[in-house]
Structure formats: structure tokens, C-alpha cells
Design an enzyme around this catalytic site. Sequence first.
Site, PDB file in Angstrom:
ATOM      1  N   LYS A 265       0.905  -1.374   0.123  1.00  0.00           N
ATOM      2  CA  LYS A 265      -0.062  -0.103  -0.049  1.00  0.00           C
ATOM      3  C   LYS A 265       1.007   1.270  -0.028  1.00  0.00           C
ATOM      4  CE  LYS A 265      -1.482   1.689   3.971  1.00  0.00           C
ATOM      5  NZ  LYS A 265      -2.040   3.181   4.522  1.00  0.00           N
ATOM      6  N   ASN A 266       1.812   1.474   0.752  1.00  0.00           N
ATOM      7  CA  ASN A 266       2.607   2.460   0.993  1.00  0.00           C
ATOM      8  C   ASN A 266       3.675   2.704  -0.265  1.00  0.00           C
ATOM      9  OD1 ASN A 266       1.571   2.957   3.286  1.00  0.00           O
ATOM     10  ND2 ASN A 266       2.912   1.997   4.623  1.00  0.00           N
TER      11      ASN A 266
ATOM     12  N   CYS B 278      -5.039   8.231  10.027  1.00  0.00           N
ATOM     13  CA  CYS B 278      -5.001   7.647  11.251  1.00  0.00           C
ATOM     14  C   CYS B 278      -4.670   8.761  12.268  1.00  0.00           C
ATOM     15  CB  CYS B 278      -3.988   6.643  11.264  1.00  0.00           C
ATOM     16  SG  CYS B 278      -4.433   4.872  10.630  1.00  0.00           S
TER      17      CYS B 278
ATOM     18  N   ARG C 253       1.578  14.715  12.597  1.00  0.00           N
ATOM     19  CA  ARG C 253       2.525  14.230  11.202  1.00  0.00           C
ATOM     20  C   ARG C 253       2.298  15.553  10.139  1.00  0.00           C
ATOM     21  NH1 ARG C 253       0.849   8.193   9.216  1.00  0.00           N
ATOM     22  NH2 ARG C 253      -1.292   9.119   9.447  1.00  0.00           N
TER      23      ARG C 253
ATOM     24  N   ASP D 163       5.299   0.744  11.994  1.00  0.00           N
ATOM     25  CA  ASP D 163       4.169   0.087  11.634  1.00  0.00           C
ATOM     26  C   ASP D 163       3.837  -1.393  12.188  1.00  0.00           C
ATOM     27  OD1 ASP D 163       2.960   2.345  10.426  1.00  0.00           O
ATOM     28  OD2 ASP D 163       3.562   1.746   8.396  1.00  0.00           O
TER      29      ASP D 163
ATOM     30  N   ARG E 220      -8.103  -0.360   5.219  1.00  0.00           N
ATOM     31  CA  ARG E 220      -7.401   0.561   4.578  1.00  0.00           C
ATOM     32  C   ARG E 220      -6.102  -0.009   4.077  1.00  0.00           C
ATOM     33  NH1 ARG E 220      -5.942   4.809   7.916  1.00  0.00           N
ATOM     34  NH2 ARG E 220      -4.890   5.550   6.113  1.00  0.00           N
TER      35      ARG E 220
END
Length: 419
Positions: free
Chosen positions: A22-23, A117, A122, A306, A398
Amino acid sequence: MDKLIITGGVTLDGDIRISGAKNAALPILAATLLADEPVTVGNIPHLHDITTTMELLGQMGVGLVVDEKLNIEVDTSTIEKFYAPYELVKTMRASILVLGPLLARFGRAEVSLPGGCAIGSRPVNLHIEGLARMGADIEVKNGFIHARAKRLKGAHLVLDQVTVTGTENLMMAATLAEGTTIIENAAREPEVVDVARCLIAMGAHIEGAGTDTLIIEGVQRLGGTHHYVLPDRIETGTYLVAGAMTGGRVKVKDTNPAMLESVLEKLEQAEIKLNTGDDWIEVDARGQRPQAIDIRTAPYPAFPTDMQAQFTALNSVAEGSGMISETVFENRFMHVQELQRMGADIKLEGNVAITQGIKRLTAAPVMATDLRASASLVLAGLVAEGDTLVDRIYHIDRGYERIEEKLAQLGARIHRVPG
């Protein structure tokens, strides 16, 4: 709102395929805005964040074609708008990644300040400051970033802190800037490297990907390519921890062990047996109880934030006491309270979680608060006595492709129920 119900006590055993990251997929989809020819992106995971990104591109007028193998062809020749609305950006912080590409290629962008999230601060100031250093005229008002530039200029950027999305945004913008851009204190994550690989295949001149210094020589245009997204290292690590916690054997395929050295090292410290090949990893914890370990999160190549929640869950049922220090985000222990509801013995002292392992957790209704916290609660449910109900699993959707189906493949008793 969907929920997951997990009946604990099953020893996992089997093989599963790891999805695309995903990232990496999200910034690569944003990077397609830089190309004046169609770009095809393969190994795209089927996730809610991907759907949101496609909706965002579609609202701009970008042409999108998805084939039966989930390859996405992106054609920007029909783009009409250079606007990312709050309705989409609020659910996914990665939406900020369209800012650099839109500004670099089209000279303008209007992007809502992001959501995502709730794991801590951030700020996007590093994105904005870097683009301003490259000559962009930027104003933040009414919750939107308004940016314009005739053509960005190369600049020497020293990032105040390591930022993955900031590095990606500035790297993408620099590919079409006039002159050379140097980014120091750049993020080194494999996903950043994958974005660079895609950009290079499109015709960009980038050196230093995977190090803390990127050198980008701007070019006049970028063209089409076909890029295959790298495997998801966080999904990989999550299923390995699931195998370790349940005393099972889990083999993950189509992955890359080299991306997970810090995670694999911690599993070995937990006295879990590992076998690896070029594109697979097997955890064999049959007859074993993990040993509690100490962890300190930090930017890549150190232990990833993560994976912190998943290892907190592992420490909860491990032998002995362990200490996990979170240094990346200041609000990333929201899963601890939910694990405590399941009987976990965890004490929070600032940014440190101290666990005293117990043999079995007990089922309870729990609520997901962010993406990785959700995964830790699912893992806890696998080893809890009784039926654990995990609410608000849209967070899981997600970042994890069909998590209940993949765990069921391994023997877990898990199913999704509508809210």
C-alpha cells in the site's frame, strides 16, 4: 459498519501470498500525474485507500482502466482539475502526495490538509517548505494548500526530520524541476526506493534511492511505463507474528526477506524458528511460546513503527517481560487499552509499553483506533479464549487485503459481519 468475529485458540498452519505494498502503490499512483503518456501499475492491492486514490484521480478527470489482474492504467491526458477535496483527503493522509506532481507538471494545485490515522502529529510543513524552496508560491488558508509555480527550480533541501511522504512528494516534484535538487536526511524505506524505480522507468534522473541523500536532475518530461509494485513488508510481518503467537507454521510467499531484516531479527530474539528463500519466509513456532523482547522503533532500516502494535500483542502472550519504545509517533499506543480489556498486562510509561506476558488472553469486544492497532487486536483475538469482536474495521480495510480470508486460509476461525 463491518466487524470481525474471531474465535481464538486455533494454531495457524499454511501458506499465503503477500499483496503489493500500500505504502508504495499510493505514491506511485500519484506519480503517474507526472507522465504525459499512460502508465500501468501492477500488483496493486485491493484496499480502501487504493479505491480512494482512484476516486481522487477520477474526480480530476484522469482516465483509469483496471484489467482482470488488477493492473491499473492511468492516462492523465484528460485531466481537467488540479484539486483534492477534503471529503477524500480527510480519510487518507497519502492524498497529500498529489501536491508535488500536480505542481511540477501543471504549475498549480489545491489540496486539502490531510487526515488519516490519529496516531500523532504528522505535519505537512516539510512538504510545503521544500516546495517553497523550489520556487513555489504557497498559501495555506481555509484548510487548503494553494500552490502555484511556472516551473519549479532545483534546490538543496535538508529535511528537519525523516519523513517518508515528504521525501516522496519532494522527489516527485524535483523530477520535472529546472536543474538539480539534493534532498538530505531523506527517508530510506523500500517503498521510497520503489517510487524512485518507477520514476526512473518513466525517464527521471534520480541517484541515491535507499540512502539518506537523493540527487535528482530535472528533465523536461516523463513518459509511460509499466511498474510492478513491491511486496508489502508490513503485511508480511503481521502474518509472521500471527504464526508466532499461535504456535503455528506460516509461510508467506511473493515477498522479500531483505526488506524485513529488523523484524526477522526480533522474531529470532523471541526464539522463533525462521526459514527464508529469495521470495518467501516461513515461521515455525510449533511447540514454542515466544520469549518477550525489547524493541525501539525508528526510521528504516531500524524497526518499523508500523510493526510496533503487532509486537506489543506478541509480547502480551510471550514468556517474560518486554519493553517497547515508540519514538516515531507520540500517540501510537491506543491499542494498549484494548489489549488490556483482553487481559493483557501492559503498563504505559510515556512512550514506553512494558508488558508482562500471560499464557492466554480472554475474548472481549474491542475497537480499532488506527490501521496497525487494528491488526494487533486481530492477532490478540487469534490467541484469546472465546469470541473476540473487533469493531470499526474500516481501518483494517485501508491497509490489509482480505485479512479474514487470508487468515481463514491458515485455519483461523474468523468471519466478517455487517454492522
